[in-house]
Design a protein around this motif. Structure first.
Motif, PDB file in Angstrom:
ATOM      1  N   CYS A  27       0.598  -1.247  -0.017  1.00 18.49           N
ATOM      2  CA  CYS A  27      -0.310   0.455   0.166  1.00 18.49           C
ATOM      3  C   CYS A  27       0.704   1.263  -0.315  1.00 18.49           C
ATOM      4  CB  CYS A  27      -1.022  -0.336   1.066  1.00 18.49           C
ATOM      5  SG  CYS A  27      -2.082   1.422   0.860  1.00 18.49           S
ATOM      6  N   ALA A  43     -10.816   5.634   4.231  1.00 20.39           N
ATOM      7  CA  ALA A  43     -11.828   6.268   3.525  1.00 20.39           C
ATOM      8  C   ALA A  43     -11.368   5.579   2.240  1.00 20.39           C
ATOM      9  CB  ALA A  43     -11.291   7.584   3.514  1.00 20.39           C
ATOM     10  N   GLY A  44     -10.456   4.282   2.081  1.00 22.99           N
ATOM     11  CA  GLY A  44     -10.864   3.753   0.805  1.00 22.99           C
ATOM     12  C   GLY A  44      -9.845   4.574  -0.527  1.00 22.99           C
ATOM     13  N   ASP A  45      -8.786   4.742   0.204  1.00 23.51           N
ATOM     14  CA  ASP A  45      -8.223   6.328  -0.609  1.00 23.51           C
ATOM     15  C   ASP A  45      -6.918   5.447  -0.821  1.00 23.51           C
ATOM     16  OD1 ASP A  45      -7.724   7.825  -2.496  1.00 23.51           O
ATOM     17  OD2 ASP A  45      -6.923   9.694  -0.705  1.00 23.51           O
ATOM     18  N   CYS A  46      -6.731   4.452  -1.146  1.00 17.46           N
ATOM     19  CA  CYS A  46      -4.896   4.169  -0.638  1.00 17.46           C
ATOM     20  C   CYS A  46      -5.564   3.285  -2.174  1.00 17.46           C
ATOM     21  CB  CYS A  46      -5.341   2.942   0.384  1.00 17.46           C
ATOM     22  SG  CYS A  46      -6.647   1.454   0.004  1.00 17.46           S
ATOM     23  N   GLN A  47      -4.238   3.651  -2.754  1.00 15.76           N
ATOM     24  CA  GLN A  47      -2.689   2.554  -3.794  1.00 15.76           C
ATOM     25  C   GLN A  47      -1.954   1.882  -3.367  1.00 15.76           C
ATOM     26  OE1 GLN A  47      -1.627   6.023  -5.798  1.00 15.76           O
ATOM     27  NE2 GLN A  47      -3.541   6.659  -6.890  1.00 15.76           N
ATOM     28  N   GLY A  81      -4.700   6.404   3.801  1.00 17.55           N
ATOM     29  CA  GLY A  81      -6.373   6.063   3.398  1.00 17.55           C
ATOM     30  C   GLY A  81      -6.884   4.745   3.367  1.00 17.55           C
ATOM     31  N   HIS A  82      -6.734   4.016   4.073  1.00 15.81           N
ATOM     32  CA  HIS A  82      -6.936   2.582   3.869  1.00 15.81           C
ATOM     33  C   HIS A  82      -8.779   2.812   4.342  1.00 15.81           C
ATOM     34  CE1 HIS A  82      -4.919  -0.715   2.962  1.00 15.81           C
ATOM     35  NE2 HIS A  82      -3.897  -0.441   3.056  1.00 15.81           N
ATOM     36  N   ASN A  90      -0.530   4.631   0.314  1.00 14.89           N
ATOM     37  CA  ASN A  90      -1.091   5.242   1.298  1.00 14.89           C
ATOM     38  C   ASN A  90      -1.906   4.221   2.115  1.00 14.89           C
ATOM     39  OD1 ASN A  90      -2.113   7.334   2.491  1.00 14.89           O
ATOM     40  ND2 ASN A  90      -4.120   7.759   0.589  1.00 14.89           N
TER      41      ASN A  90
END
Length: 62
Positions: A15, A23-27, A20-21, A17
């Motif tokens: 991961c 919020a679902g805002d991870c890459q 951001g896990h 980010n």
């Protein structure tokens, strides 16, 4: 642990980010983990074939 053993290189999804896990805002990115030796320093190095233990019989091919 009474010995050390070699670990082959493998691919891991990392991961980029972690914050951001929630919020679902991870890459994620695939990264190669280089081969290394696991186990306590100074213990003997175990080499040879790997033994796979199973808790049930493998399914027969139909």
């Amino acid at each position: 642990m009474s010995c050390r053993w070699p670990v082959r290189p493998y691919r891991r999804s990392t991961c980029l980010n972690p914050g951001g896990h929630a919020a679902g805002d991870c890459q994620h990115e695939d990264r190669i983990v280089p081969g290394h030796i696991k186990g306590p320093q100074g213990a003997p190095l175990r080499t040879g074939t790997t033994v796979h233990l199973r808790d049930q019989q493998p399914q027969a091919d139909a």
